[in-house]
Design a protein around this motif. Structure first.
Motif, PDB file in Angstrom:
ATOM      1  N   ASP A  21       7.053   3.032  -8.988  1.00 38.06           N
ATOM      2  CA  ASP A  21       6.227   2.222  -9.886  1.00 38.06           C
ATOM      3  C   ASP A  21       6.364   0.749  -9.523  1.00 38.06           C
ATOM      4  OD1 ASP A  21       4.729   1.277 -11.993  1.00 38.06           O
ATOM      5  OD2 ASP A  21       6.307   1.552 -13.500  1.00 38.06           O
ATOM      6  N   ALA A  72      -2.644  -6.265  -4.919  1.00 27.56           N
ATOM      7  CA  ALA A  72      -1.913  -6.091  -6.174  1.00 27.56           C
ATOM      8  C   ALA A  72      -2.850  -6.206  -7.369  1.00 27.56           C
ATOM      9  CB  ALA A  72      -0.793  -7.129  -6.272  1.00 27.56           C
ATOM     10  N   VAL A  89      -1.413  -4.960 -10.816  1.00 32.44           N
ATOM     11  CA  VAL A  89      -0.002  -5.344 -10.718  1.00 32.44           C
ATOM     12  C   VAL A  89       0.104  -6.861 -10.860  1.00 32.44           C
ATOM     13  CG1 VAL A  89       2.049  -5.339  -9.254  1.00 32.44           C
ATOM     14  CG2 VAL A  89       0.457  -3.400  -9.186  1.00 32.44           C
ATOM     15  N   LEU A  98       2.365   1.664  -3.474  1.00 30.32           N
ATOM     16  CA  LEU A  98       1.363   2.105  -4.453  1.00 30.32           C
ATOM     17  C   LEU A  98       1.021   3.584  -4.269  1.00 30.32           C
ATOM     18  CD1 LEU A  98      -1.005  -0.994  -4.318  1.00 30.32           C
ATOM     19  CD2 LEU A  98       0.438  -0.337  -6.256  1.00 30.32           C
ATOM     20  N   ASP A  99       1.086   4.065  -3.025  1.00 26.50           N
ATOM     21  CA  ASP A  99       0.772   5.463  -2.742  1.00 26.50           C
ATOM     22  C   ASP A  99       1.965   6.392  -2.965  1.00 26.50           C
ATOM     23  OD1 ASP A  99      -1.803   4.772  -2.067  1.00 26.50           O
ATOM     24  OD2 ASP A  99      -1.444   4.752   0.098  1.00 26.50           O
ATOM     25  N   HIS A 157      -4.964  -3.302  -8.286  1.00 30.75           N
ATOM     26  CA  HIS A 157      -4.248  -2.193  -8.923  1.00 30.75           C
ATOM     27  C   HIS A 157      -3.554  -2.625 -10.214  1.00 30.75           C
ATOM     28  CE1 HIS A 157      -4.926  -0.501  -4.921  1.00 30.75           C
ATOM     29  NE2 HIS A 157      -4.735   0.673  -5.477  1.00 30.75           N
ATOM     30  N   ARG A 167       0.837  -1.203   0.000  1.00 30.56           N
ATOM     31  CA  ARG A 167       0.000   0.000   0.000  1.00 30.56           C
ATOM     32  C   ARG A 167       0.872   1.254   0.000  1.00 30.56           C
ATOM     33  NH1 ARG A 167      -4.174   1.807  -1.892  1.00 30.56           N
ATOM     34  NH2 ARG A 167      -5.363   0.000  -1.128  1.00 30.56           N
TER      35      ARG A 167
END
Length: 315
Positions: free
Chosen positions: A25, A51, A56, A20-21, A54, A17
């Motif tokens: 990348d 993941a 990923v 991602l924030d 988002h 998290r």
């Protein structure tokens, strides 16, 4: 930076998290399959689910030592790998693959409490602080140079659950803070003092069995360390398992044989504790709440209807 994340459970979830924030990348995530181990079913937020939400790519492995994974990591081209709560050995060809190496996030104040269940062990041992460390990975587990480290105070009534919530909130600032230092071009970090290093194994059934030869203050910390949702510390009374849910160190000092069910004190029932309890200089452990073998929870003063007899480590 292009980041590959290795992680598992809530620790890995919080790390992902934070990544991602951040401005970095996340190009791939590697995580473990779900486990039925008692401690791995606790704090089990799914890294894979986060993941996938988002977009990923996710790879599931018990161990990261196969050729297919290595080739996929090479194709992903990470600048750095970030790991948190990865449960098995990562080989050098993987942790050295990115140009900035691998950053590991560990929930202790390294060099102390390397290995497993650091918060529980630290609480049992009466440490005044716990925390989170970001360090560079090398060939020795949890021994690389420290990039960032932050601490929180252990309060007198803290449980392991309290310490989990305190330290899990440090993951994001420690992770991002360390990445910022690496991305800025810094390459010299703090060497660990290996003379202060300690290493602990995974917790198991034997580790939560009460030994009445231990001093009362240590037993009181064991009970707090094994508070819900962790498996409770246990003893045996008249041959049946009895879980100790809450307890305090007695106000008075009680002499005799360790394990003796001795005296009502306040809201608890005092059990004689300590290998040298015969001297009469020891405090006892005042048990305040228990769970019986059939799952009933009740105050200790209701469970122990009379004094006398012994609690034992085995039936």
């Amino acid at each position: 930076m292009r980041v590959v994340m290795f992680g598992y459970q809530t620790w890995g979830h919080r790390t992902l998290r934070a990544l991602l924030d951040s401005e970095h990348d996340v190009v791939m995530v590697v995580t473990h399959p779900k486990s039925e181990h008692a401690y791995e079913k606790i704090w089990s937020d799914s890294v894979a689910d986060l993941a996938e939400e988002h977009g990923v790519p996710v790879i599931i492995r018990n161990r990261p030592d196969d050729e297919d994974l290595f080739q996929r990591l090479k194709e992903a081209g990470p600048d750095i790998i970030v790991a948190n709560n990865w449960r098995t050995w990562i080989p050098p060809r993987i942790y050295d693959l990115p140009r900035f190496g691998t950053l590991n996030i560990h929930d202790s104040l390294l060099p102390k409490y390397a290995g497993f269940s650091p918060l529980i062990w630290a609480l049992i041992n009466g440490e005044p602080e716990v925390g989170v460390t970001a360090h560079m990975m090398d060939e020795v587990l949890d021994a690389g140079d420290i990039v960032d480290q932050r601490a929180v105070t252990v309060e007198p009534t803290d449980t392991a659950t309290d310490l989990f919530h305190k330290t899990v909130d440090l993951i994001a600032p420690v992770t991002v803070g360390a990445l910022d230092r690496i991305a800025s071009g810094q390459t010299e970090f703090t060497k660990q003092d290996r003379s202060r290093a300690t290493f602990f194994h995974k917790r198991a059934e034997e580790d939560i069995r009460i030994n009445w030869d231990w001093p009362a203050d240590v037993l009181e910390r064991l009970v707090r360390a094994q508070s819900a949702p962790y498996p409770s510390a246990f003893t045996f009374h008249r041959g049946k398992r009895l879980e100790v849910l809450t307890a305090v160190v007695s106000e008075g000092r009680y002499g005799g044989t360790p394990g003796r069910v001795f005296y009502r004190e306040g809201e608890g029932v005092v059990i004689v504790a300590g290998a040298d309890a015969r001297t009469g200089r020891n405090h006892g452990l005042a048990i305040t709440r228990v769970r019986t073998e059939d799952g009933r929870e009740l105050p200790a003063t209701e469970y122990f209807t009379s004094m006398g007899g012994y609690l034992t480590s085995r039936p």
